[in-house]
Scaffold this motif. Structure first.
Motif, PDB file in Angstrom:
ATOM      1  N   LEU A   1     -28.452  36.976   7.332  1.00  0.00           N
ATOM      2  CA  LEU A   1     -27.198  36.242   7.421  1.00  0.00           C
ATOM      3  C   LEU A   1     -26.075  37.265   7.505  1.00  0.00           C
ATOM      4  CD1 LEU A   1     -27.654  33.354   4.826  1.00  0.00           C
ATOM      5  CD2 LEU A   1     -27.669  33.193   7.321  1.00  0.00           C
ATOM      6  N   LEU A   2     -25.536  37.440   8.691  1.00  0.00           N
ATOM      7  CA  LEU A   2     -24.536  38.475   8.914  1.00  0.00           C
ATOM      8  C   LEU A   2     -23.466  37.955   9.855  1.00  0.00           C
ATOM      9  CD1 LEU A   2     -23.907  41.526   8.341  1.00  0.00           C
ATOM     10  CD2 LEU A   2     -24.958  41.992  10.564  1.00  0.00           C
ATOM     11  N   CYS A   3     -22.200  38.041   9.416  1.00  0.00           N
ATOM     12  CA  CYS A   3     -21.082  37.688  10.291  1.00  0.00           C
ATOM     13  C   CYS A   3     -20.869  38.846  11.262  1.00  0.00           C
ATOM     14  CB  CYS A   3     -19.829  37.404   9.478  1.00  0.00           C
ATOM     15  SG  CYS A   3     -19.980  35.930   8.443  1.00  0.00           S
ATOM     16  N   GLY A   4     -21.615  38.809  12.341  1.00  0.00           N
ATOM     17  CA  GLY A   4     -21.612  39.918  13.281  1.00  0.00           C
ATOM     18  C   GLY A   4     -20.270  40.203  13.902  1.00  0.00           C
ATOM     19  N   SER A   5     -19.411  39.187  13.990  1.00  0.00           N
ATOM     20  CA  SER A   5     -18.102  39.409  14.605  1.00  0.00           C
ATOM     21  C   SER A   5     -17.263  40.393  13.802  1.00  0.00           C
ATOM     22  CB  SER A   5     -17.347  38.087  14.758  1.00  0.00           C
ATOM     23  OG  SER A   5     -17.068  37.512  13.493  1.00  0.00           O
ATOM     24  N   VAL A   6     -17.438  40.416  12.488  1.00  0.00           N
ATOM     25  CA  VAL A   6     -16.649  41.320  11.647  1.00  0.00           C
ATOM     26  C   VAL A   6     -17.042  42.770  11.935  1.00  0.00           C
ATOM     27  CG1 VAL A   6     -15.983  41.923   9.305  1.00  0.00           C
ATOM     28  CG2 VAL A   6     -16.484  39.533   9.874  1.00  0.00           C
ATOM     29  N   GLY A   7     -18.329  43.065  11.750  1.00  0.00           N
ATOM     30  CA  GLY A   7     -18.792  44.404  12.067  1.00  0.00           C
ATOM     31  C   GLY A   7     -18.703  44.701  13.549  1.00  0.00           C
ATOM     32  N   GLY A   8     -18.856  43.670  14.376  1.00  0.00           N
ATOM     33  CA  GLY A   8     -18.796  43.862  15.820  1.00  0.00           C
ATOM     34  C   GLY A   8     -17.443  44.362  16.279  1.00  0.00           C
ATOM     35  N   ASN A   9     -16.389  43.658  15.883  1.00  0.00           N
ATOM     36  CA  ASN A   9     -15.055  44.116  16.279  1.00  0.00           C
ATOM     37  C   ASN A   9     -14.770  45.515  15.737  1.00  0.00           C
ATOM     38  OD1 ASN A   9     -13.980  42.045  17.903  1.00  0.00           O
ATOM     39  ND2 ASN A   9     -13.446  40.804  16.126  1.00  0.00           N
TER      40      ASN A   9
ATOM     41  N   VAL B   1     -23.249  50.990  10.855  1.00  0.00           N
ATOM     42  CA  VAL B   1     -22.862  49.635  11.257  1.00  0.00           C
ATOM     43  C   VAL B   1     -23.723  49.185  12.432  1.00  0.00           C
ATOM     44  CG1 VAL B   1     -21.004  48.207  12.198  1.00  0.00           C
ATOM     45  CG2 VAL B   1     -20.505  49.857  10.385  1.00  0.00           C
ATOM     46  N   ALA B   2     -23.895  50.054  13.418  1.00  0.00           N
ATOM     47  CA  ALA B   2     -24.711  49.704  14.584  1.00  0.00           C
ATOM     48  C   ALA B   2     -26.146  49.385  14.171  1.00  0.00           C
ATOM     49  CB  ALA B   2     -24.696  50.842  15.599  1.00  0.00           C
TER      50      ALA B   2
ATOM     51  N   PHE C   1     -22.648  31.596  18.806  1.00  0.00           N
ATOM     52  CA  PHE C   1     -22.011  32.273  19.936  1.00  0.00           C
ATOM     53  C   PHE C   1     -20.774  33.038  19.470  1.00  0.00           C
ATOM     54  CE2 PHE C   1     -23.538  30.253  24.131  1.00  0.00           C
ATOM     55  CZ  PHE C   1     -24.834  30.157  23.671  1.00  0.00           C
ATOM     56  N   HIS C   2     -20.042  32.476  18.503  1.00  0.00           N
ATOM     57  CA  HIS C   2     -18.859  33.166  17.979  1.00  0.00           C
ATOM     58  C   HIS C   2     -19.247  34.520  17.385  1.00  0.00           C
ATOM     59  CE1 HIS C   2     -16.309  29.663  18.526  1.00  0.00           C
ATOM     60  NE2 HIS C   2     -17.114  28.922  17.776  1.00  0.00           N
ATOM     61  N   GLU C   3     -20.274  34.514  16.538  1.00  0.00           N
ATOM     62  CA  GLU C   3     -20.672  35.750  15.876  1.00  0.00           C
ATOM     63  C   GLU C   3     -21.336  36.740  16.830  1.00  0.00           C
ATOM     64  OE1 GLU C   3     -19.668  36.434  12.998  1.00  0.00           O
ATOM     65  OE2 GLU C   3     -18.997  34.419  12.441  1.00  0.00           O
ATOM     66  N   THR C   4     -21.878  36.230  17.913  1.00  0.00           N
ATOM     67  CA  THR C   4     -22.641  37.076  18.828  1.00  0.00           C
ATOM     68  C   THR C   4     -21.758  37.782  19.849  1.00  0.00           C
ATOM     69  OG1 THR C   4     -24.557  35.629  18.540  1.00  0.00           O
ATOM     70  CG2 THR C   4     -24.569  37.059  20.480  1.00  0.00           C
ATOM     71  N   LEU C   5     -20.641  37.176  20.239  1.00  0.00           N
ATOM     72  CA  LEU C   5     -19.861  37.732  21.340  1.00  0.00           C
ATOM     73  C   LEU C   5     -19.295  39.112  21.015  1.00  0.00           C
ATOM     74  CD1 LEU C   5     -18.755  37.393  24.152  1.00  0.00           C
ATOM     75  CD2 LEU C   5     -16.814  36.130  23.201  1.00  0.00           C
ATOM     76  N   SER C   6     -18.601  39.242  19.898  1.00  0.00           N
ATOM     77  CA  SER C   6     -18.032  40.541  19.534  1.00  0.00           C
ATOM     78  C   SER C   6     -19.132  41.563  19.263  1.00  0.00           C
ATOM     79  CB  SER C   6     -17.140  40.403  18.298  1.00  0.00           C
ATOM     80  OG  SER C   6     -16.055  39.554  18.548  1.00  0.00           O
ATOM     81  N   THR C   7     -20.270  41.093  18.761  1.00  0.00           N
ATOM     82  CA  THR C   7     -21.375  41.996  18.459  1.00  0.00           C
ATOM     83  C   THR C   7     -21.989  42.559  19.734  1.00  0.00           C
ATOM     84  OG1 THR C   7     -21.805  40.513  16.600  1.00  0.00           O
ATOM     85  CG2 THR C   7     -23.395  42.246  17.001  1.00  0.00           C
TER      86      THR C   7
END
Length: 332
Positions: A117-125, A144-145, A171-177
Protein backbone atom coordinates in the motif's frame (compact mmCIF):
# COMPACT_ATOMS: atom_id res chain seq x y z
CA UNK A 1 -6.37 28.74 -35.84
CA UNK A 2 -3.09 27.09 -34.80
CA UNK A 3 -1.14 30.23 -35.66
CA UNK A 4 -3.47 32.45 -33.63
CA UNK A 5 -3.03 30.27 -30.55
CA UNK A 6 0.74 30.29 -31.01
CA UNK A 7 0.80 34.07 -31.31
CA UNK A 8 -1.21 34.32 -28.11
CA UNK A 9 1.32 32.14 -26.33
CA UNK A 10 4.22 34.15 -27.73
CA UNK A 11 2.62 37.30 -26.33
CA UNK A 12 2.87 35.81 -22.82
CA UNK A 13 4.94 37.73 -20.30
CA UNK A 14 6.37 34.38 -19.17
CA UNK A 15 9.75 33.65 -20.84
CA UNK A 16 9.36 29.94 -20.04
CA UNK A 17 6.18 29.79 -22.14
CA UNK A 18 7.74 31.65 -25.06
CA UNK A 19 10.78 29.38 -24.91
CA UNK A 20 8.62 26.24 -24.96
CA UNK A 21 6.70 27.51 -28.00
CA UNK A 22 9.83 28.34 -29.97
CA UNK A 23 11.63 25.14 -28.96
CA UNK A 24 8.80 22.60 -29.17
CA UNK A 25 6.43 24.05 -31.77
CA UNK A 26 8.41 26.35 -34.06
CA UNK A 27 11.89 24.81 -33.92
CA UNK A 28 13.38 28.26 -33.43
CA UNK A 29 16.27 29.42 -31.23
CA UNK A 30 15.20 31.21 -28.06
CA UNK A 31 18.38 32.04 -26.18
CA UNK A 32 17.00 35.28 -24.77
CA UNK A 33 13.95 33.57 -23.31
CA UNK A 34 16.11 30.77 -21.88
CA UNK A 35 18.29 33.30 -20.09
CA UNK A 36 15.24 35.05 -18.66
CA UNK A 37 13.21 32.04 -17.41
CA UNK A 38 13.96 32.86 -13.77
CA UNK A 39 12.68 36.43 -14.19
CA UNK A 40 9.21 35.41 -15.34
CA UNK A 41 6.35 36.38 -13.03
CA UNK A 42 5.13 32.80 -12.52
CA UNK A 43 8.61 31.41 -11.80
CA UNK A 44 9.34 34.38 -9.53
CA UNK A 45 6.13 33.78 -7.57
CA UNK A 46 6.80 30.04 -7.27
CA UNK A 47 10.20 30.82 -5.74
CA UNK A 48 8.88 33.54 -3.47
CA UNK A 49 9.08 33.07 0.28
CA UNK A 50 11.85 30.50 0.11
CA UNK A 51 13.50 29.87 3.46
CA UNK A 52 17.17 29.18 4.26
CA UNK A 53 16.53 25.39 4.32
CA UNK A 54 15.27 25.50 0.73
CA UNK A 55 11.62 25.03 1.66
CA UNK A 56 8.73 27.43 1.84
CA UNK A 57 7.37 26.87 5.35
CA UNK A 58 3.74 26.36 6.16
CA UNK A 59 1.87 23.62 7.97
CA UNK A 60 2.71 20.34 6.31
CA UNK A 61 6.19 21.30 5.15
CA UNK A 62 7.07 20.33 1.57
CA UNK A 63 3.71 18.58 1.11
CA UNK A 64 1.58 21.58 2.21
CA UNK A 65 -1.17 21.91 -0.40
CA UNK A 66 -0.47 23.66 -2.66
CA UNK A 67 2.26 25.95 -1.40
CA UNK A 68 4.95 23.46 -0.30
CA UNK A 69 8.13 22.68 -2.23
CA UNK A 70 6.65 19.37 -3.42
CA UNK A 71 3.99 21.08 -5.54
CA UNK A 72 5.97 24.13 -6.56
CA UNK A 73 8.77 21.99 -7.96
CA UNK A 74 6.43 20.06 -10.26
CA UNK A 75 5.27 23.34 -11.79
CA UNK A 76 8.83 24.67 -11.96
CA UNK A 77 9.91 21.53 -13.83
CA UNK A 78 6.97 21.98 -16.22
CA UNK A 79 8.29 25.49 -16.85
CA UNK A 80 11.78 24.20 -17.57
CA UNK A 81 13.76 25.93 -14.82
CA UNK A 82 17.52 25.29 -14.76
CA UNK A 83 18.73 22.78 -12.18
CA UNK A 84 21.92 24.76 -11.55
CA UNK A 85 20.06 27.77 -10.16
CA UNK A 86 20.90 27.80 -6.40
CA UNK A 87 17.30 28.38 -5.33
CA UNK A 88 16.10 25.44 -7.44
CA UNK A 89 18.90 23.24 -6.14
CA UNK A 90 18.07 24.13 -2.54
CA UNK A 91 14.36 23.39 -3.00
CA UNK A 92 15.14 20.05 -4.68
CA UNK A 93 17.49 19.02 -1.86
CA UNK A 94 14.81 20.00 0.66
CA UNK A 95 12.22 17.89 -1.18
CA UNK A 96 14.45 14.82 -1.51
CA UNK A 97 15.49 14.98 2.15
CA UNK A 98 11.80 15.13 3.12
CA UNK A 99 10.66 12.16 1.03
CA UNK A 100 13.61 10.10 2.28
CA UNK A 101 12.34 10.57 5.84
CA UNK A 102 8.83 9.30 5.10
CA UNK A 103 8.12 5.88 6.56
CA UNK A 104 7.28 3.96 3.37
CA UNK A 105 10.43 5.24 1.68
CA UNK A 106 12.63 5.04 4.76
CA UNK A 107 11.55 1.57 5.90
CA UNK A 108 8.93 -0.48 4.07
CA UNK A 109 5.41 0.20 2.78
CA UNK A 110 2.44 -1.34 4.53
CA UNK A 111 0.85 -4.35 2.85
CA UNK A 112 -2.57 -5.85 2.32
CA UNK A 113 -3.04 -9.26 0.82
CA UNK A 114 0.64 -9.39 -0.07
CA UNK A 115 0.46 -6.13 -2.05
CA UNK A 116 2.20 -2.93 -0.99
CA UNK A 117 0.00 0.00 0.00
CA UNK A 118 1.94 2.98 -1.29
CA UNK A 119 0.79 6.42 -2.42
CA UNK A 120 3.05 6.35 -5.43
CA UNK A 121 2.17 9.87 -6.50
CA UNK A 122 3.93 11.30 -3.44
CA UNK A 123 7.22 9.53 -4.00
CA UNK A 124 6.66 9.73 -7.75
CA UNK A 125 6.52 13.51 -7.94
CA UNK A 126 9.48 13.76 -5.55
CA UNK A 127 11.59 11.33 -7.57
CA UNK A 128 10.61 12.88 -10.90
CA UNK A 129 11.63 16.41 -9.94
CA UNK A 130 14.79 15.15 -8.22
CA UNK A 131 15.74 13.27 -11.39
CA UNK A 132 14.97 16.25 -13.63
CA UNK A 133 16.85 18.64 -11.37
CA UNK A 134 20.14 16.84 -10.95
CA UNK A 135 19.77 14.52 -7.95
CA UNK A 136 19.07 11.19 -9.65
CA UNK A 137 22.46 9.83 -8.60
CA UNK A 138 21.81 10.59 -4.94
CA UNK A 139 21.44 7.40 -2.82
CA UNK A 140 18.20 8.76 -1.42
CA UNK A 141 16.73 8.98 -4.92
CA UNK A 142 17.84 5.41 -5.59
CA UNK A 143 16.08 4.26 -2.41
CA UNK A 144 12.85 5.98 -3.47
CA UNK A 145 13.10 4.39 -6.93
CA UNK A 146 13.72 0.93 -5.45
CA UNK A 147 10.77 1.31 -3.10
CA UNK A 148 8.46 2.33 -5.94
CA UNK A 149 9.61 -0.57 -8.10
CA UNK A 150 9.15 -3.08 -5.29
CA UNK A 151 5.63 -1.77 -4.56
CA UNK A 152 4.31 -2.12 -8.12
CA UNK A 153 1.10 -4.13 -8.35
CA UNK A 154 0.58 -7.05 -10.77
CA UNK A 155 -1.44 -4.85 -13.15
CA UNK A 156 1.46 -2.40 -13.43
CA UNK A 157 0.23 0.33 -11.10
CA UNK A 158 0.31 1.47 -7.49
CA UNK A 159 -2.34 2.03 -4.82
CA UNK A 160 -2.66 3.13 -1.21
CA UNK A 161 -6.37 2.34 -0.82
CA UNK A 162 -6.81 -0.58 1.55
CA UNK A 163 -10.29 -1.16 0.10
CA UNK A 164 -8.88 -1.92 -3.35
CA UNK A 165 -7.95 -5.47 -2.27
CA UNK A 166 -5.67 -5.94 -5.25
CA UNK A 167 -8.43 -5.75 -7.84
CA UNK A 168 -7.08 -2.71 -9.63
CA UNK A 169 -4.44 -0.11 -8.87
CA UNK A 170 -5.08 3.64 -8.94
CA UNK A 171 -4.55 5.63 -12.12
CA UNK A 172 -3.98 8.71 -9.94
CA UNK A 173 -1.21 7.03 -7.97
CA UNK A 174 0.30 5.43 -11.05
CA UNK A 175 0.65 8.44 -13.35
CA UNK A 176 3.26 10.41 -11.41
CA UNK A 177 5.06 7.17 -10.57
CA UNK A 178 5.38 6.19 -14.22
CA UNK A 179 6.79 9.64 -14.99
CA UNK A 180 9.21 9.41 -12.08
CA UNK A 181 10.63 6.03 -13.00
CA UNK A 182 11.01 7.13 -16.61
CA UNK A 183 12.92 10.25 -15.57
CA UNK A 184 15.05 8.28 -13.13
CA UNK A 185 15.87 5.69 -15.79
CA UNK A 186 16.69 8.40 -18.33
CA UNK A 187 19.09 10.03 -15.87
CA UNK A 188 20.74 6.87 -14.54
CA UNK A 189 20.24 4.15 -17.13
CA UNK A 190 18.50 1.98 -14.53
CA UNK A 191 16.85 -0.85 -16.47
CA UNK A 192 14.55 -1.97 -13.65
CA UNK A 193 13.09 1.54 -13.41
CA UNK A 194 12.65 1.69 -17.18
CA UNK A 195 10.84 -1.65 -17.22
CA UNK A 196 8.56 -0.60 -14.34
CA UNK A 197 7.67 2.64 -16.14
CA UNK A 198 6.85 0.67 -19.30
CA UNK A 199 4.58 -1.67 -17.35
CA UNK A 200 2.79 1.29 -15.79
CA UNK A 201 2.19 2.99 -19.12
CA UNK A 202 0.91 -0.27 -20.55
CA UNK A 203 -1.81 -0.21 -17.89
CA UNK A 204 -3.03 3.15 -19.26
CA UNK A 205 -2.75 2.08 -22.89
CA UNK A 206 -4.59 -1.15 -22.19
CA UNK A 207 -7.52 1.08 -21.21
CA UNK A 208 -6.96 3.45 -24.14
CA UNK A 209 -6.18 5.94 -21.35
CA UNK A 210 -9.84 6.35 -20.43
CA UNK A 211 -12.03 3.29 -20.81
CA UNK A 212 -13.18 0.41 -18.70
CA UNK A 213 -12.41 -3.19 -19.59
CA UNK A 214 -15.51 -4.28 -17.69
CA UNK A 215 -13.72 -4.62 -14.35
CA UNK A 216 -15.62 -4.66 -11.09
CA UNK A 217 -15.90 -1.48 -9.03
CA UNK A 218 -17.93 -0.45 -6.01
CA UNK A 219 -20.57 2.26 -5.95
CA UNK A 220 -22.29 3.36 -2.74
CA UNK A 221 -21.05 0.29 -0.93
CA UNK A 222 -22.41 -2.21 -3.47
CA UNK A 223 -20.69 -4.23 -6.16
CA UNK A 224 -21.08 -2.77 -9.62
CA UNK A 225 -19.72 -3.92 -12.94
CA UNK A 226 -18.88 -1.07 -15.27
CA UNK A 227 -19.46 -2.03 -18.92
CA UNK A 228 -16.42 -2.35 -21.13
CA UNK A 229 -15.90 0.81 -23.18
CA UNK A 230 -17.44 3.14 -20.61
CA UNK A 231 -15.31 6.09 -19.53
CA UNK A 232 -13.91 5.09 -16.16
CA UNK A 233 -14.26 8.55 -14.64
CA UNK A 234 -15.88 11.44 -16.55
CA UNK A 235 -13.72 13.93 -14.61
CA UNK A 236 -10.69 12.54 -16.43
CA UNK A 237 -12.02 14.28 -19.54
CA UNK A 238 -11.85 17.67 -17.85
CA UNK A 239 -8.81 19.91 -18.22
CA UNK A 240 -7.20 21.52 -15.18
CA UNK A 241 -3.79 23.01 -14.50
CA UNK A 242 -1.98 22.21 -12.35
CA UNK A 243 -3.21 18.64 -12.08
CA UNK A 244 -1.05 18.04 -8.96
CA UNK A 245 -1.64 14.30 -8.38
CA UNK A 246 -4.85 13.92 -10.38
CA UNK A 247 -5.15 11.82 -13.52
CA UNK A 248 -6.71 13.43 -16.60
CA UNK A 249 -6.38 13.07 -20.36
CA UNK A 250 -4.00 15.97 -20.83
CA UNK A 251 -1.63 14.99 -18.05
CA UNK A 252 -1.40 11.38 -19.17
CA UNK A 253 -0.81 12.51 -22.75
CA UNK A 254 1.99 14.79 -21.52
CA UNK A 255 3.64 11.85 -19.74
CA UNK A 256 3.22 9.64 -22.82
CA UNK A 257 4.83 12.38 -24.89
CA UNK A 258 7.82 12.53 -22.53
CA UNK A 259 8.15 8.76 -22.86
CA UNK A 260 7.82 8.72 -26.66
CA UNK A 261 4.54 6.78 -26.56
CA UNK A 262 2.12 9.08 -28.38
CA UNK A 263 2.46 7.02 -31.55
CA UNK A 264 0.71 4.07 -29.91
CA UNK A 265 -2.71 3.80 -31.62
CA UNK A 266 -4.34 3.19 -28.25
CA UNK A 267 -3.67 6.85 -27.40
CA UNK A 268 -5.79 7.94 -30.34
CA UNK A 269 -9.13 8.23 -28.55
CA UNK A 270 -7.69 10.54 -25.90
CA UNK A 271 -5.99 12.66 -28.57
CA UNK A 272 -9.33 12.91 -30.40
CA UNK A 273 -11.01 14.01 -27.18
CA UNK A 274 -8.33 16.63 -26.56
CA UNK A 275 -8.88 18.05 -30.03
CA UNK A 276 -12.65 18.11 -29.50
CA UNK A 277 -12.20 20.23 -26.39
CA UNK A 278 -10.49 22.99 -28.35
CA UNK A 279 -12.23 26.36 -28.46
CA UNK A 280 -13.22 27.91 -31.81
CA UNK A 281 -10.34 30.38 -31.52
CA UNK A 282 -7.77 27.56 -31.27
CA UNK A 283 -7.12 27.75 -27.53
CA UNK A 284 -8.21 25.53 -24.63
CA UNK A 285 -10.06 26.53 -21.48
CA UNK A 286 -9.80 25.17 -17.97
CA UNK A 287 -12.84 23.09 -17.03
CA UNK A 288 -12.22 23.65 -13.34
CA UNK A 289 -9.43 23.94 -10.84
CA UNK A 290 -7.99 21.92 -7.99
CA UNK A 291 -6.50 25.00 -6.32
CA UNK A 292 -7.85 27.99 -4.41
CA UNK A 293 -6.62 31.58 -4.67
CA UNK A 294 -3.81 32.83 -2.46
CA UNK A 295 -5.13 33.72 0.98
CA UNK A 296 -7.76 30.96 1.02
CA UNK A 297 -8.18 29.12 4.31
CA UNK A 298 -7.62 25.74 2.61
CA UNK A 299 -5.34 24.64 -0.24
CA UNK A 300 -4.21 28.14 -1.27
CA UNK A 301 -1.96 28.69 -4.28
CA UNK A 302 0.74 31.28 -4.84
CA UNK A 303 -0.22 31.48 -8.54
CA UNK A 304 -3.45 32.39 -10.29
CA UNK A 305 -3.34 29.69 -12.96
CA UNK A 306 -6.41 31.00 -14.77
CA UNK A 307 -10.12 30.87 -14.16
CA UNK A 308 -12.41 28.04 -15.30
CA UNK A 309 -14.15 28.69 -18.58
CA UNK A 310 -11.44 31.07 -19.79
CA UNK A 311 -8.63 30.35 -22.28
CA UNK A 312 -5.81 28.89 -20.21
CA UNK A 313 -2.16 29.58 -20.96
CA UNK A 314 -0.59 26.37 -19.62
CA UNK A 315 -3.37 24.08 -20.86
CA UNK A 316 -3.13 25.59 -24.34
CA UNK A 317 0.65 25.26 -24.35
CA UNK A 318 0.56 21.67 -23.12
CA UNK A 319 -2.21 20.68 -25.54
CA UNK A 320 -0.34 22.09 -28.54
CA UNK A 321 2.90 20.41 -27.41
CA UNK A 322 1.09 17.06 -27.19
CA UNK A 323 -0.70 17.41 -30.53
CA UNK A 324 2.48 18.57 -32.25
CA UNK A 325 4.44 15.62 -30.83
CA UNK A 326 1.66 13.31 -32.03
CA UNK A 327 1.87 14.78 -35.54
CA UNK A 328 -1.63 16.26 -35.40
CA UNK A 329 -0.62 19.92 -35.75
CA UNK A 330 2.35 21.48 -37.50
CA UNK A 331 3.75 24.97 -37.86
CA UNK A 332 5.93 26.80 -40.34
Amino acid sequence: MDEAAVEWLLDSEEPAVRLAVRRDLLDEPAEEDAERILTGPTVTALLSGQQPNGGFGGVGGPYAKWTGAHWRLVSLVDLGVPAAEPRIAAATEHELAWIARQGPYRDKPAEIGGLALLCGSVGGNALAVSSRLGLAADPRARKVAETLISAQWPDGGWNCDSKALGRRSSFHETLSTAWALHEYAAATGDQAASAAAERAVELFLEHRLLYSLGTGVRRRGRAHRRPAGEVINPRWLELRYPSYWHYDILRVLIILSRMGKLGDPRAGDALDELERRRLPDGRWAADGRWWNPAGSATTPEVIDWGQPGQPNLMITLNALQVLHAAGRVSFG
